[in-house]
Design an enzyme around this catalytic site. Structure first.
Site: not given
Ligand code: NAP
Ligand code: G3H
Length: 483
Positions: A162, A258, A292
């Site tokens: 994202n 995160e 997130c």
């Molecule tokens: P995701 O599906 O968990 O993927 C995140 C990253 O992990 C991608 O690069 C993914 O690669 C990789 N990955 C997947 N399986 C893995 C494994 N077994 N080992 C190592 N890496 C692996 O998350 P997303 O859909 O991209 O993002 C959405 C989620 O992220 C939401 O839940 C959101 O809340 C969270 N998020 C949190 C924050 C924060 O700072 N708290 C910020 C942004 C997003 P692939 O794409 O190749 O599968």
């Molecule tokens: O999606 C997670 C990002 O860390 C959110 O960043 O609050 O600046 O949109 P933001």
């Protein structure tokens, strides 16, 4: 700005300072969520290529760690300049690849250049300390402890889809400034944006081998990277399930996670409802709630609930829905599977008698902003992170009940409190289990030098420029024993 794809590029991976096709001979097609067509292909790198990349990073890191902070900073400053120079092109890629509105995509690139420059300055202004040995009664007077921070080695940076530029650079910049090598694994949907960002770093002249970009499915190379003996620290941003999995795979190395959230907006009966509505709308629906830190539930005092819901409905009617090229607030979700998932949460709530105030309309992966009132605790949407434009309203009788429901969640990223009484805000903030509590504002990560963290299933460790530099380095003590 082109809204269709004229030439389909197959992008190379950046391995040990060279742009290369993978020996796997396999590529992954990247499909735009709003054009609904392939916009490019990226390499599926092999385990052997991962091994070689990590080995090169270690070799290059040894020299890099010897460079002065200001010299490391020069490379990063040039990177920031390159990003700014190419901001339009990179923003167009972000828009096409992850469907973010063009203006927001450009803001992300510019924000990233600022983040990199701030990281350089922060690193330049961090100091070590020296300790006297006689701190204890009768302690040695001849000892002076010199405390410095040294690099960890090679950092694995894994980013989500994202914020494909900003959330990657917020790991890479502090890792490099702290003197580490980097293996960057972008989200597959987000890889092309990551590649453009690394092209800018390459143009800045980063020493060859210090950083590699390993594209490929997390499900295929993820575990291999995470368990690799050559990785000395992992900085991960993504979903909570993936984060939980990583924390089981990685052994005895520092790990910063995160993860997801279910950020509540707690609206007290004395809140300025216009302020609350503006913040909730922005917090819940920008980029279709794919943040997130999006506001993912409203806990409103029953006394003002009808008025708040009416104002939210009026505001939702005015939201722009459609194309990221036109900077619509609500845009198609990252893929059809995500849209199906959000739809299932809406369906479950409606089947359990939530009131549909507005929305529940869909065209492919474009979901219209949906407001659900009278949501109760038996509904999935009360607890599960949708990552989409649906906002559940839960009515409460008191601040205590709001806090209780807020804390029942498995998540604890951020929370917003809306009240005109600062003492009341602090009393609630003290009880809410979250990394950050916002008073009279939307939940958000920035500004990027603020500490950023989640508790419970929302994360482990702290990001934010200063804290990232700390987590990507370690203390080393040298003791001078005087005669
Ligand atoms: P995701 O599906 O968990 O993927 C995140 C990253 O992990 C991608 O690069 C993914 O690669 C990789 N990955 C997947 N399986 C893995 C494994 N077994 N080992 C190592 N890496 C692996 O998350 P997303 O859909 O991209 O993002 C959405 C989620 O992220 C939401 O839940 C959101 O809340 C969270 N998020 C949190 C924050 C924060 O700072 N708290 C910020 C942004 C997003 P692939 O794409 O190749 O599968
Ligand atoms: O999606 C997670 C990002 O860390 C959110 O960043 O609050 O600046 O949109 P933001």
């Amino acid at each position: 700005m082109a809204s269709n794809v004229s030439e389909l590029i197959t992008y190379n991976a950046y391995l040990a300072g060279e742009w290369k096709e993978s020996s796997s001979g396999e590529t992954i097609a990247i499909k735009s969520p709003w054009l609904r067509q392939t916009i490019g292909n990226v390499q599926a790198v092999t385990r052997e290529e991962v091994d070689a990349a990590i080995e090169s990073a270690h070799a290059a890191q040894k020299e890099w760690a010897q460079k002065s902070l200001s010299e490391r900073g020069t490379y990063l400053e040039r990177w920031a300049d390159e990003l700014e120079k190419n901001a339009e092109e990179i923003a167009r890629t972000v828009m096409q690849e992850v469907g973010k509105g063009y203006k927001d995509a450009k803001k992300e690139v510019v924000r990233t250049a600022d983040l990199i420059r701030y990281t350089v300055q922060e690193a330049l202004h961090m100091h070590g300390e020296s300790l006297r040995g006689d701190g204890f009664p009768g302690g040695p007077q001849n000892k002076i402890g010199i405390v410095e921070r040294v690099p960890l080695g090679v950092v694995l940076a894994i980013s989500p889809f994202n914020y494909p530029v900003n959330l990657a650079a917020s790991k890479i910049a502090p890792a490099l400034m702290a003197g580490n090598g980097v293996i960057f694994k972008p989200a597959t949907q987000g890889s092309v944006s990551g590649i453009k960002m690394i092209e800018a770093l390459d143009k800045a002249g980063l020493p060859k081998g210090l950083l590699s970009l390993t594209t490929g499915r997390g499900s295929v190379i993820g575990d291999y990277l995470v368990e690799h003996k050559g990785i000395d620290m992992i900085s991960f941003t993504g979903g909570s399930n993936t984060g939980h999995h990583l924390s089981q795979q990685s052994v005895m190395i520092p790990l910063v996670l995160e993860l997801g959230g279910k950020d509540p907006a707690i609206v007290c009966e004395d809140a300025d409802l216009d302020v609350a509505v503006k913040s909730i709308m922005n917090g819940a629906f920008s980029y279709s709630g794919q943040r997130c830190t999006a506001i993912k539930r409203v806990l409103v005092n029953e006394k003002v609930a009808d008025r708040l819901v009416k104002k939210l409905k009026d505001a939702i009617e005015k939201l722009s829905v459609g194309s990221p090229e036109e900077d619509s607030t609500v845009v198609p979700l990252i893929d059809d599977k995500s849209a199906d998932f959000v739809q299932s949460l809406i369906d479950d709530a409606l089947a359990k008698n939530a009131d549909l105030v507005i929305g529940n309309k869909r065209k492919d992966n474009l979901l219209y902003p949906t407001l659900l009132d009278h949501v109760t605790e038996d509904m999935d949407v009360a607890w599960i992170e949708p990552f989409g434009p649906v906002l559940p309203v839960i009515r409460v009788q008191s601040d205590e009940e709001a806090v209780e429901i807020a804390n029942k969640s498995e998540f604890g990223l951020q929370a917003s409190i809306f009240t005109q009484d600062v003492d009341r805000a602090f009393a609630i903030a003290k009880k809410v289990e979250a990394g950050t509590v916002q008073v009279n504002g939307r939940t958000e990560r920035g500004p990027d030098h603020f500490p950023f963290l989640g508790v419970k299933s929302s994360g482990m460790g702290v990001q934010g420029i200063h804290h990232s530099l700390i987590s990507m380095s370690r203390v080393k003590v040298t003791v001078l024993n005087l005669k």
